[in-house]
Design an enzyme around this catalytic site. Structure first.
Site, PDB file in Angstrom:
ATOM      1  N   THR A  17      -0.972  -4.858  -0.466  1.00 40.27           N
ATOM      2  CA  THR A  17      -2.280  -5.108  -1.071  1.00 40.27           C
ATOM      3  C   THR A  17      -2.325  -6.431  -1.821  1.00 40.27           C
ATOM      4  O   THR A  17      -3.344  -7.118  -1.835  1.00 40.27           O
ATOM      5  CB  THR A  17      -2.656  -3.956  -2.012  1.00 40.27           C
ATOM      6  OG1 THR A  17      -2.805  -2.762  -1.248  1.00 40.27           O
ATOM      7  CG2 THR A  17      -3.969  -4.227  -2.742  1.00 40.27           C
ATOM      8  N   SER A  66       3.299  -1.893   3.546  1.00 36.59           N
ATOM      9  CA  SER A  66       4.641  -1.500   3.115  1.00 36.59           C
ATOM     10  C   SER A  66       5.228  -0.292   3.848  1.00 36.59           C
ATOM     11  O   SER A  66       6.458  -0.182   3.900  1.00 36.59           O
ATOM     12  CB  SER A  66       4.671  -1.261   1.607  1.00 36.59           C
ATOM     13  OG  SER A  66       3.824  -0.208   1.228  1.00 36.59           O
ATOM     14  N   THR A 100       2.343  -1.175  -2.482  1.00 41.05           N
ATOM     15  CA  THR A 100       2.724  -0.145  -3.449  1.00 41.05           C
ATOM     16  C   THR A 100       3.117   1.182  -2.812  1.00 41.05           C
ATOM     17  O   THR A 100       3.759   2.006  -3.463  1.00 41.05           O
ATOM     18  CB  THR A 100       1.584   0.102  -4.453  1.00 41.05           C
ATOM     19  OG1 THR A 100       0.417   0.543  -3.752  1.00 41.05           O
ATOM     20  CG2 THR A 100       1.267  -1.157  -5.237  1.00 41.05           C
TER      21      THR A 100
END
Length: 233
Positions: A17, A66, A100
């Site tokens: 992000t 991720s 994250t």
């Protein structure tokens, strides 16, 4: 600020992000559909104020969500940290931009296997770099400040979001959308990136990088096998 007095900090980008761009400033949740992300050098260029804090060495590594970062990427990322530290003996610290969703897993692995003498700080963002009130910029700046702080040495890999400094071994993500998503439920944060200084309250006591016995440089990527079942459900 003169470049002769600024600390030198490497910024490694992996995607996530913090690197993402939506189309509209209010596109704070579904920006990922555009699959548009910036490399490390582009993130630094978008938020040039970080250059006032330190001399930034942008290092492009990956540019992916991720969940696509796993063992092969962890091994390459660790090797990259070692190479950057070796190439820049005057390096003050390393900052890694990361999505994250799996940030805590990457930070934990690096906390076990890195052998670099400088602080390593993993950062992310809850709002894309293009979003209204994005936290990408302040997390980048505070991550660099934390990595450059002499007080960050000897604390293992650190996680920095929302002005809070957490230990990689202890931190966990608790919410998909909230800015205060990363928490350390049992022990609490290590410190804060305040406006005027980096301040710590405690140290992690468990073993952490660079003083662990783990080394993944020679390991091969584990193979996975898909298992199917003939049972109907």
């Amino acid at each position: 600020m003169s470049s002769t007095v600024r600390p030198k900090v490497a910024f490694i980008g992996t995607g996530g992000t913090i690197s993402s761009l939506g189309i509209h400033p209010l596109e704070l949740q579904d920006y990922g559909v555009h699959d548009k992300r910036m490399h490390a050098s582009e993130i630094v260029a978008r938020f040039p104020v970080v250059e006032e804090i330190a001399e930034i060495i942008p290092v492009d590594f990956r540019n992916v969500p991720s969940p696509e970062i796993y063992f092969a990427e962890w091994r390459e990322l660790a090797a990259l940290c070692h190479r950057v530290a070796a190439e820049h003996p005057d390096l003050s610290g390393i900052v890694i931009g990361h999505g994250t969703a799996t940030l805590e897993e990457t930070a934990w692995v690096l906390n076990l296997v890195l052998k670099v003498p400088v602080p390593v700080v993993v950062i992310g963002a809850q709002r894309p770099a293009s979003g209204l009130s994005t936290d990408a910029a302040i997390n980048l700046v505070n991550g660099v400040r934390t990595a450059a702080s002499p007080d960050s040495r000897g604390r293992g890999v650190l996680v920095l979001l929302n002005d809070e400094i957490q230990a990689a071994r202890e931190v966990t993500k608790t919410s998909n959308w909230r800015m205060q998503t990363f928490r350390t439920p049992d022990f609490g944060i290590l410190g804060h990136a305040d406006a005027d200084r980096i301040v710590y309250y405690r140290r992690p006591e468990r073993r952490h990088m660079p003083d662990t016995e783990f080394d993944i440089s020679g390991l091969i990527t584990p193979r996975t096998q898909k298992v199917t079942s003939s049972l109907s459900v």
